[in-house]
Design a protein around this motif. Structure first.
Motif, PDB file in Angstrom:
ATOM      1  N   ALA A   1      27.819 -24.549 -10.910  1.00 17.93           N
ATOM      2  CA  ALA A   1      28.248 -25.288  -9.727  1.00 17.93           C
ATOM      3  C   ALA A   1      28.813 -24.322  -8.680  1.00 17.93           C
ATOM      4  CB  ALA A   1      29.305 -26.320 -10.124  1.00 17.93           C
ATOM      5  N   ARG A   2      29.369 -23.224  -9.132  1.00 11.69           N
ATOM      6  CA  ARG A   2      29.968 -22.260  -8.203  1.00 11.69           C
ATOM      7  C   ARG A   2      28.977 -21.240  -7.673  1.00 11.69           C
ATOM      8  NH1 ARG A   2      35.567 -20.106  -8.094  1.00 11.69           N
ATOM      9  NH2 ARG A   2      36.857 -21.553  -9.273  1.00 11.69           N
ATOM     10  N   TYR A   3      28.088 -20.777  -8.567  1.00 11.02           N
ATOM     11  CA  TYR A   3      27.246 -19.615  -8.236  1.00 11.02           C
ATOM     12  C   TYR A   3      25.775 -19.941  -8.420  1.00 11.02           C
ATOM     13  CZ  TYR A   3      31.752 -17.505  -9.549  1.00 11.02           C
ATOM     14  OH  TYR A   3      33.082 -17.207  -9.677  1.00 11.02           O
ATOM     15  N   ASP A   4      24.947 -19.188  -7.668  1.00 12.25           N
ATOM     16  CA  ASP A   4      23.501 -19.359  -7.732  1.00 12.25           C
ATOM     17  C   ASP A   4      22.937 -18.552  -8.912  1.00 12.25           C
ATOM     18  OD1 ASP A   4      21.155 -20.320  -6.835  1.00 12.25           O
ATOM     19  OD2 ASP A   4      21.182 -19.247  -4.906  1.00 12.25           O
ATOM     20  N   LEU A   5      23.225 -18.990 -10.110  1.00 12.73           N
ATOM     21  CA  LEU A   5      22.770 -18.276 -11.308  1.00 12.73           C
ATOM     22  C   LEU A   5      21.382 -18.770 -11.708  1.00 12.73           C
ATOM     23  CD1 LEU A   5      26.176 -18.668 -13.151  1.00 12.73           C
ATOM     24  CD2 LEU A   5      25.240 -16.492 -12.314  1.00 12.73           C
ATOM     25  N   ASP A   6      20.643 -17.924 -12.427  1.00 12.94           N
ATOM     26  CA  ASP A   6      19.261 -18.272 -12.784  1.00 12.94           C
ATOM     27  C   ASP A   6      19.118 -18.807 -14.204  1.00 12.94           C
ATOM     28  OD1 ASP A   6      17.587 -17.310 -10.358  1.00 12.94           O
ATOM     29  OD2 ASP A   6      18.992 -15.679 -10.743  1.00 12.94           O
ATOM     30  N   ALA A   7      20.212 -18.924 -14.940  1.00 16.00           N
ATOM     31  CA  ALA A   7      20.129 -19.503 -16.281  1.00 16.00           C
ATOM     32  C   ALA A   7      21.491 -20.065 -16.671  1.00 16.00           C
ATOM     33  CB  ALA A   7      19.699 -18.452 -17.309  1.00 16.00           C
TER      34      ALA A   7
ATOM     35  N   MET B   1       9.508 -34.141 -20.210  1.00 14.75           N
ATOM     36  CA  MET B   1      10.586 -33.311 -19.638  1.00 14.75           C
ATOM     37  C   MET B   1      10.260 -32.924 -18.194  1.00 14.75           C
ATOM     38  SD  MET B   1      13.350 -32.094 -21.360  1.00 14.75           S
ATOM     39  CE  MET B   1      14.031 -32.457 -22.972  1.00 14.75           C
ATOM     40  N   THR B   2      11.269 -32.896 -17.329  1.00 12.17           N
ATOM     41  CA  THR B   2      11.047 -32.488 -15.934  1.00 12.17           C
ATOM     42  C   THR B   2      10.626 -31.020 -15.882  1.00 12.17           C
ATOM     43  OG1 THR B   2      13.455 -32.398 -15.991  1.00 12.17           O
ATOM     44  CG2 THR B   2      12.474 -33.979 -14.466  1.00 12.17           C
ATOM     45  N   PRO B   3       9.709 -30.667 -14.988  1.00 11.01           N
ATOM     46  CA  PRO B   3       9.333 -29.252 -14.871  1.00 11.01           C
ATOM     47  C   PRO B   3      10.495 -28.429 -14.329  1.00 11.01           C
ATOM     48  CG  PRO B   3       8.206 -30.587 -13.201  1.00 11.01           C
ATOM     49  CD  PRO B   3       9.007 -31.535 -14.046  1.00 11.01           C
ATOM     50  N   LEU B   4      10.489 -27.133 -14.650  1.00 11.68           N
ATOM     51  CA  LEU B   4      11.579 -26.259 -14.211  1.00 11.68           C
ATOM     52  C   LEU B   4      11.443 -25.906 -12.736  1.00 11.68           C
ATOM     53  CD1 LEU B   4      12.184 -23.429 -16.821  1.00 11.68           C
ATOM     54  CD2 LEU B   4      13.908 -24.877 -15.738  1.00 11.68           C
ATOM     55  N   LYS B   5      12.551 -26.066 -11.997  1.00  8.03           N
ATOM     56  CA  LYS B   5      12.508 -25.704 -10.574  1.00  8.03           C
ATOM     57  C   LYS B   5      12.635 -24.192 -10.410  1.00  8.03           C
ATOM     58  CE  LYS B   5      14.584 -30.120  -9.457  1.00  8.03           C
ATOM     59  NZ  LYS B   5      15.576 -30.580 -10.440  1.00  8.03           N
ATOM     60  N   ASN B   6      13.424 -23.563 -11.252  1.00  6.93           N
ATOM     61  CA  ASN B   6      13.604 -22.103 -11.162  1.00  6.93           C
ATOM     62  C   ASN B   6      13.308 -21.502 -12.537  1.00  6.93           C
ATOM     63  OD1 ASN B   6      14.536 -19.479 -11.111  1.00  6.93           O
ATOM     64  ND2 ASN B   6      16.574 -19.972 -10.330  1.00  6.93           N
ATOM     65  N   ASP B   7      12.118 -20.918 -12.681  1.00  8.94           N
ATOM     66  CA  ASP B   7      11.757 -20.311 -13.966  1.00  8.94           C
ATOM     67  C   ASP B   7      11.773 -18.780 -13.887  1.00  8.94           C
ATOM     68  OD1 ASP B   7       9.497 -19.830 -12.482  1.00  8.94           O
ATOM     69  OD2 ASP B   7       8.094 -20.687 -13.927  1.00  8.94           O
TER      70      ASP B   7
ATOM     71  N   VAL C   1      17.628 -24.932 -13.904  1.00 10.29           N
ATOM     72  CA  VAL C   1      17.432 -23.577 -14.459  1.00 10.29           C
ATOM     73  C   VAL C   1      17.271 -23.716 -15.976  1.00 10.29           C
ATOM     74  CG1 VAL C   1      18.749 -22.271 -12.708  1.00 10.29           C
ATOM     75  CG2 VAL C   1      19.934 -23.218 -14.710  1.00 10.29           C
ATOM     76  N   PRO C   2      16.694 -22.705 -16.626  1.00  9.55           N
ATOM     77  CA  PRO C   2      16.530 -22.791 -18.081  1.00  9.55           C
ATOM     78  C   PRO C   2      17.850 -22.651 -18.847  1.00  9.55           C
ATOM     79  CG  PRO C   2      15.503 -20.782 -17.215  1.00  9.55           C
ATOM     80  CD  PRO C   2      16.068 -21.508 -16.048  1.00  9.55           C
ATOM     81  N   LEU C   3      17.853 -23.171 -20.064  1.00 11.73           N
ATOM     82  CA  LEU C   3      19.020 -23.107 -20.949  1.00 11.73           C
ATOM     83  C   LEU C   3      18.771 -22.081 -22.061  1.00 11.73           C
ATOM     84  CD1 LEU C   3      21.746 -24.140 -22.002  1.00 11.73           C
ATOM     85  CD2 LEU C   3      20.484 -25.912 -23.252  1.00 11.73           C
ATOM     86  N   ILE C   4      19.725 -21.174 -22.216  1.00  9.96           N
ATOM     87  CA  ILE C   4      19.664 -20.156 -23.271  1.00  9.96           C
ATOM     88  C   ILE C   4      20.428 -20.652 -24.498  1.00  9.96           C
ATOM     89  CG2 ILE C   4      20.182 -17.747 -23.867  1.00  9.96           C
ATOM     90  CD1 ILE C   4      20.574 -17.253 -20.784  1.00  9.96           C
ATOM     91  N   GLY C   5      19.789 -20.602 -25.650  1.00 13.42           N
ATOM     92  CA  GLY C   5      20.479 -20.826 -26.918  1.00 13.42           C
ATOM     93  C   GLY C   5      20.828 -19.473 -27.510  1.00 13.42           C
ATOM     94  N   PHE C   6      21.715 -19.414 -28.480  1.00  9.75           N
ATOM     95  CA  PHE C   6      22.063 -18.105 -29.030  1.00  9.75           C
ATOM     96  C   PHE C   6      22.619 -18.199 -30.439  1.00  9.75           C
ATOM     97  CE2 PHE C   6      26.669 -18.206 -29.125  1.00  9.75           C
ATOM     98  CZ  PHE C   6      26.990 -19.175 -28.181  1.00  9.75           C
ATOM     99  N   SER C   7      22.715 -17.012 -31.021  1.00  6.81           N
ATOM    100  CA  SER C   7      23.316 -16.878 -32.349  1.00  6.81           C
ATOM    101  C   SER C   7      23.865 -15.468 -32.458  1.00  6.81           C
ATOM    102  CB  SER C   7      22.226 -17.103 -33.394  1.00  6.81           C
ATOM    103  OG  SER C   7      22.585 -16.489 -34.588  1.00  6.81           O
ATOM    104  N   GLY C   8      24.739 -15.232 -33.440  1.00  3.69           N
ATOM    105  CA  GLY C   8      25.124 -13.865 -33.772  1.00  3.69           C
ATOM    106  C   GLY C   8      24.042 -13.246 -34.628  1.00  3.69           C
TER     107      GLY C   8
END
Ligand code: CP3
Length: 355
Positions: A65-71, A1-7, A139-146
């Motif tokens: 694509a629109r905003y400089d978000l971190d995740a 896996m590619t290393p994270l550019k923004n962690d 940027v990292p990917l968040i998974g989730f659940s209720g």
């Protein structure tokens, strides 16, 4: 896996030093973005958007694509789990989510099974892998659940509710049945989140959207212990990195101390609690995520910038803050105000991390 550019986001969740306060927004991919509405129209419905990995990937990436978000956060819904349990999720146009077969009879509750996430929720795992490929380490990917309690609310009521009379009646009159639903749902959530981690989710969040309408005693019996069980059951490391966990009980400010001890790395806050005071209460036990009132985004760029600065100052110097809203972004939000929020937090937060 590619290393994270923004962690930055993963580091902040673990209260490690960062150079700016990371930011993402609950429901960042949603109807306030015209490009989301266009993709949703092409998909035909919200559910087919969730169930088609290439389209779920497309909308996950739109806010980035629109905003400089971190995740990035997986585009899906918490109610896919009860759907996979056979309850039949659907969205009537202009209304919220509903179930064709809510849990009404004791035998229906006794028959409930935790679904195998690879069999019944394979489309979610495919979306996670495809989003990770598309993010390419940006940027990292968040998974989730209720949370088990919040999922149970929908499973018993069959839809959203103002009073939650049905689920509360069950909880108080047949606590054994309520605990059975919660137990099966907890097992389902652990398997589901671990499958997301396996597929590539780099942090996970549990949404307890309705826990805050419980009494303290009921919260401590029917919601928090099940979230603690989830925390204990989650895969801790993947590809040599810790997978941080966030729990968010909307309306849970009064129980912050107890929530901070449930085994999560970070606690999400709604806007009713002052984040600086929350920080004093939790000390160095957990990071905090939040907590701007999403309604502020409906006003002016000036009001958005002022409130963002106020929240950064309230948290103050040092590590352990992930900027977010106190609940999901409204569909009536002007996208320009989101740009102002993102730019303000990026620029103004650096002073709180300088050594
Ligand atoms: O944050 C993100 O961008 C990721 C996607 C996400 C959605 N739902 C997409 C969605 C996440 C994390 C959720 C979680 C979710 N879903 C929660 C917990 C968080 C919270 O809001 O308290 C809950 C309670 C649900 C159940 C749910 N799904 C409701 C009540 C609704 C209707 C509300 C509405 O805004 O219409 C949904 C639908 C939904 N989930 C939409 C989105 C973008 C809107 C669907 C559309 O396009 O019409």
């Amino acid at each position: 896996m590619t290393p994270l550019k923004n962690d930055t986001f993963l580091r902040a969740l673990q209260r490690q030093p960062v150079d700016h306060t990371p930011l993402w927004l609950m429901r960042q991919a949603g109807r306030y973005l015209p490009e989301y509405c266009a993709t949703r129209a092409r998909a035909g419905s919200f559910l087919s958007l969730c169930k088609t990995p290439s389209l779920a990937t497309e909308v996950t990436l739109q806010p980035l694509a629109r905003y400089d978000l971190d995740a990035a956060i997986l585009f899906s819904d918490i109610l896919t789990v009860p759907d996979a349990m056979g309850l039949g999720l659907y969205f009537a146009e202009g209304e919220g989510p509903k179930f064709e077969r809510p849990l009404r009879q004791e035998w229906e509750i006794r028959d409930l099974q935790a679904p195998d996430p690879h069999d019944h929720l394979g489309y979610v795992m495919d979306a996670v892998s495809e989003i990770r490929r598309a993010l390419d380490g940006s940027v990292p990917l968040i998974g989730f659940s209720g949370s088990p309690f919040t999922l149970s609310c929908y499973m018993v009521e069959g839809e959203g509710s103002d009073t939650y009379a049905r689920v509360k009646t069950l909880m108080y009159s047949r606590p054994d049945l309520m605990h059975h639903i919660l137990d099966v749902t907890t097992r389902a959530v652990i398997d589901y989140l671990n499958a997301q981690i396996e597929a590539g989710a780099q942090a996970v969040m549990v949404f307890d959207s309705w826990g805050g309408m419980l009494s303290q005693a009921a919260y401590l019996e029917f919601s928090l212990p099940y979230m603690a069980r989830i925390m204990a059951g989650l895969t801790r490391e993947r590809d040599g990195r810790t997978v941080p966990r966030i729990v968010f009980t909307k309306g849970g400010g009064l129980w912050l101390d107890r929530i901070a001890d449930c085994g999560a790395d970070a606690v999400g806050l709604d806007w009713t609690i002052e984040i600086g005071e929350a920080r004093q209460r939790v000390g160095d036990r957990v990071a905090l995520q939040g907590n701007m009132d999403p309604s502020i985004l409906l006003t002016t760029p000036e009001a958005v910038a002022t409130e963002a600065r106020r929240i950064l100052a309230s948290y103050g110097h040092g590590n352990g803050h992930v900027f977010n809203l106190g609940h999901g972004i409204s569909q009536f939000t002007p996208p320009e105000n989101v740009a102002v929020l993102v730019e303000t937090v990026r620029a103004e937060s650096r002073q709180y991390h300088a050594s």
